[in-house]
Design a protein around this motif. Structure first.
Motif, PDB file in Angstrom:
ATOM      1  N   SER A   1       0.836  -1.207   0.000  1.00 53.19           N
ATOM      2  CA  SER A   1       0.000   0.000   0.000  1.00 53.19           C
ATOM      3  C   SER A   1       0.869   1.256   0.000  1.00 53.19           C
ATOM      4  CB  SER A   1      -0.975  -0.012   1.184  1.00 53.19           C
ATOM      5  OG  SER A   1      -0.291  -0.152   2.401  1.00 53.19           O
ATOM      6  N   ALA A   2       2.035   1.208   0.651  1.00 50.77           N
ATOM      7  CA  ALA A   2       2.947   2.365   0.649  1.00 50.77           C
ATOM      8  C   ALA A   2       3.490   2.619  -0.759  1.00 50.77           C
ATOM      9  CB  ALA A   2       4.095   2.153   1.629  1.00 50.77           C
ATOM     10  N   GLN A   3       3.805   1.555  -1.500  1.00 51.55           N
ATOM     11  CA  GLN A   3       4.284   1.731  -2.873  1.00 51.55           C
ATOM     12  C   GLN A   3       3.183   2.313  -3.759  1.00 51.55           C
ATOM     13  OE1 GLN A   3       5.510  -2.354  -3.327  1.00 51.55           O
ATOM     14  NE2 GLN A   3       7.692  -1.818  -3.204  1.00 51.55           N
ATOM     15  N   LEU A   4       1.965   1.826  -3.594  1.00 49.59           N
ATOM     16  CA  LEU A   4       0.842   2.379  -4.354  1.00 49.59           C
ATOM     17  C   LEU A   4       0.650   3.852  -4.020  1.00 49.59           C
ATOM     18  CD1 LEU A   4      -1.509   1.876  -6.315  1.00 49.59           C
ATOM     19  CD2 LEU A   4      -2.892   1.289  -4.318  1.00 49.59           C
ATOM     20  N   ASP A   5       0.719   4.191  -2.736  1.00 44.71           N
ATOM     21  CA  ASP A   5       0.607   5.595  -2.321  1.00 44.71           C
ATOM     22  C   ASP A   5       1.708   6.445  -2.949  1.00 44.71           C
ATOM     23  OD1 ASP A   5      -1.590   4.908  -0.773  1.00 44.71           O
ATOM     24  OD2 ASP A   5      -0.481   4.944   1.135  1.00 44.71           O
ATOM     25  N   GLN A   6       2.911   5.883  -3.073  1.00 43.98           N
ATOM     26  CA  GLN A   6       4.037   6.610  -3.677  1.00 43.98           C
ATOM     27  C   GLN A   6       3.752   6.912  -5.156  1.00 43.98           C
ATOM     28  OE1 GLN A   6       7.850   4.634  -3.207  1.00 43.98           O
ATOM     29  NE2 GLN A   6       8.868   6.046  -4.611  1.00 43.98           N
ATOM     30  N   LEU A   7       3.191   5.945  -5.878  1.00 48.78           N
ATOM     31  CA  LEU A   7       2.866   6.167  -7.292  1.00 48.78           C
ATOM     32  C   LEU A   7       1.822   7.271  -7.440  1.00 48.78           C
ATOM     33  CD1 LEU A   7       2.543   2.502  -8.654  1.00 48.78           C
ATOM     34  CD2 LEU A   7       4.521   4.030  -8.789  1.00 48.78           C
ATOM     35  N   ILE A   8       0.789   7.212  -6.608  1.00 49.61           N
ATOM     36  CA  ILE A   8      -0.285   8.206  -6.679  1.00 49.61           C
ATOM     37  C   ILE A   8       0.239   9.595  -6.309  1.00 49.61           C
ATOM     38  CG2 ILE A   8      -2.494   8.906  -5.666  1.00 49.61           C
ATOM     39  CD1 ILE A   8      -3.116   5.834  -5.462  1.00 49.61           C
ATOM     40  N   ALA A   9       1.070   9.670  -5.276  1.00 48.45           N
ATOM     41  CA  ALA A   9       1.630  10.963  -4.852  1.00 48.45           C
ATOM     42  C   ALA A   9       2.490  11.564  -5.965  1.00 48.45           C
ATOM     43  CB  ALA A   9       2.443  10.791  -3.572  1.00 48.45           C
ATOM     44  N   GLN A  10       3.269  10.742  -6.636  1.00 47.55           N
ATOM     45  CA  GLN A  10       4.102  11.236  -7.736  1.00 47.55           C
ATOM     46  C   GLN A  10       3.225  11.751  -8.875  1.00 47.55           C
ATOM     47  OE1 GLN A  10       6.936   8.403  -9.330  1.00 47.55           O
ATOM     48  NE2 GLN A  10       7.268   9.653 -11.150  1.00 47.55           N
ATOM     49  N   ALA A  11       2.169  11.023  -9.196  1.00 45.21           N
ATOM     50  CA  ALA A  11       1.264  11.453 -10.272  1.00 45.21           C
ATOM     51  C   ALA A  11       0.616  12.788  -9.925  1.00 45.21           C
ATOM     52  CB  ALA A  11       0.196  10.385 -10.515  1.00 45.21           C
TER      53      ALA A  11
ATOM     54  N   ASN B   1       7.526 -11.398  -9.137  1.00 42.53           N
ATOM     55  CA  ASN B   1       6.271 -10.663  -9.293  1.00 42.53           C
ATOM     56  C   ASN B   1       5.942  -9.738  -8.111  1.00 42.53           C
ATOM     57  OD1 ASN B   1       4.540 -10.282 -11.428  1.00 42.53           O
ATOM     58  ND2 ASN B   1       2.957 -11.572 -10.562  1.00 42.53           N
ATOM     59  N   ARG B   2       6.930  -9.445  -7.285  1.00 43.14           N
ATOM     60  CA  ARG B   2       6.730  -8.578  -6.125  1.00 43.14           C
ATOM     61  C   ARG B   2       7.604  -7.338  -6.268  1.00 43.14           C
ATOM     62  NH1 ARG B   2       4.692  -9.446  -1.194  1.00 43.14           N
ATOM     63  NH2 ARG B   2       4.614 -11.686  -1.530  1.00 43.14           N
ATOM     64  N   ALA B   3       6.963  -6.172  -6.226  1.00 43.10           N
ATOM     65  CA  ALA B   3       7.693  -4.915  -6.340  1.00 43.10           C
ATOM     66  C   ALA B   3       8.641  -4.749  -5.151  1.00 43.10           C
ATOM     67  CB  ALA B   3       6.720  -3.749  -6.388  1.00 43.10           C
ATOM     68  N   GLN B   4       9.870  -4.349  -5.458  1.00 41.98           N
ATOM     69  CA  GLN B   4      10.860  -4.087  -4.416  1.00 41.98           C
ATOM     70  C   GLN B   4      11.157  -2.598  -4.289  1.00 41.98           C
ATOM     71  OE1 GLN B   4      12.022  -6.396  -2.321  1.00 41.98           O
ATOM     72  NE2 GLN B   4      10.878  -7.992  -3.365  1.00 41.98           N
ATOM     73  N   LYS B   5      11.249  -1.914  -5.439  1.00 44.40           N
ATOM     74  CA  LYS B   5      11.614  -0.497  -5.395  1.00 44.40           C
ATOM     75  C   LYS B   5      10.981   0.245  -6.565  1.00 44.40           C
ATOM     76  CE  LYS B   5      15.572   2.639  -5.071  1.00 44.40           C
ATOM     77  NZ  LYS B   5      17.028   2.763  -5.001  1.00 44.40           N
TER      78      LYS B   5
ATOM     79  N   VAL C   1      -2.534  -5.447  -3.841  1.00 41.22           N
ATOM     80  CA  VAL C   1      -1.988  -4.467  -2.915  1.00 41.22           C
ATOM     81  C   VAL C   1      -2.025  -5.062  -1.513  1.00 41.22           C
ATOM     82  CG1 VAL C   1      -2.195  -2.139  -1.994  1.00 41.22           C
ATOM     83  CG2 VAL C   1      -2.773  -2.589  -4.382  1.00 41.22           C
ATOM     84  N   GLU C   2      -0.825  -5.170  -0.926  1.00 42.91           N
ATOM     85  CA  GLU C   2      -0.697  -5.720   0.415  1.00 42.91           C
ATOM     86  C   GLU C   2      -0.437  -4.600   1.389  1.00 42.91           C
ATOM     87  OE1 GLU C   2       2.735  -8.105  -0.411  1.00 42.91           O
ATOM     88  OE2 GLU C   2       1.528  -9.824  -1.036  1.00 42.91           O
ATOM     89  N   GLU C   3      -0.853  -4.788   2.610  1.00 43.08           N
ATOM     90  CA  GLU C   3      -0.563  -3.791   3.640  1.00 43.08           C
ATOM     91  C   GLU C   3       0.937  -3.671   3.821  1.00 43.08           C
ATOM     92  OE1 GLU C   3      -2.568  -1.607   5.230  1.00 43.08           O
ATOM     93  OE2 GLU C   3      -3.995  -2.398   3.773  1.00 43.08           O
ATOM     94  N   SER C   4       1.403  -2.480   4.008  1.00 40.26           N
ATOM     95  CA  SER C   4       2.835  -2.240   4.208  1.00 40.26           C
ATOM     96  C   SER C   4       3.254  -2.722   5.577  1.00 40.26           C
ATOM     97  CB  SER C   4       3.133  -0.748   4.070  1.00 40.26           C
ATOM     98  OG  SER C   4       2.718  -0.291   2.815  1.00 40.26           O
ATOM     99  N   ALA C   5       4.478  -3.212   5.663  1.00 36.71           N
ATOM    100  CA  ALA C   5       5.023  -3.621   6.964  1.00 36.71           C
ATOM    101  C   ALA C   5       5.220  -2.384   7.812  1.00 36.71           C
ATOM    102  CB  ALA C   5       6.344  -4.350   6.763  1.00 36.71           C
ATOM    103  N   LYS C   6       4.933  -2.496   9.077  1.00 36.62           N
ATOM    104  CA  LYS C   6       5.050  -1.347   9.976  1.00 36.62           C
ATOM    105  C   LYS C   6       6.424  -1.288  10.577  1.00 36.62           C
ATOM    106  CE  LYS C   6       0.489  -0.540  10.157  1.00 36.62           C
ATOM    107  NZ  LYS C   6      -0.370   0.473  10.069  1.00 36.62           N
TER     108      LYS C   6
END
Length: 137
Positions: free
Chosen positions: A5-15, A32-36, A132-137
């Protein structure tokens, strides 16, 4: 393809940051798992309706993904500030990486940003599930 979810938020914030221009970048990962996320500068002559990643930034990102991390380019992303999250004819014509997922971020409705993924192979578009998986805290 899996994102946090943090990576998805990063994409949206950049857009949102780059609007009204299209934003762009790539995602490196493995299995198949986004790293960076690698945000890239859009240097297209008409950035409101097209994207072209800065060649030097793109080369650096691909080298880091493939050589430094032994990952693969999982996805190429860009935004559509005023149109749906569906590949345009230009997107299809410029889809040079048949194994990558093309992620589109639509800001057409700013309160309900839409993010969708596609494979574009031989000018054929097929939707890909984005998990979309929850981000690790």
């Amino acid at each position: 393809m899996k994102l946090t979810s943090a990576q998805l938020d990063q994409l949206i914030a950049q857009a949102r940051r780059d609007a009204p221009n299209e934003t762009c970048g790539l995602i490196g990962g493995k299995n198949n798992r986004a790293q960076k996320i690698y945000p890239l500068k859009n240097v297209d002559e008409n950035p409101r309706v097209r994207y072209l990643a800065d060649p030097q930034e793109l080369l650096h990102a691909v080298r880091e993904v493939e050589e430094a991390h032994d990952w693969e380019v999982l996805a190429i992303y860009h935004s559509h500030p005023a149109s749906p999250a569906y590949p345009s004819p230009t997107d299809v014509a410029r889809a040079f990486y048949p194994d990558a997922v093309y992620i589109l971020i639509s800001l057409m409705n700013p309160q309900a940003v839409q993010v969708r993924g596609y494979h574009i192979r031989d000018e054929k578009i097929s939707e890909v599930s984005l998990e979309v998986e929850e981000s690790a805290k």
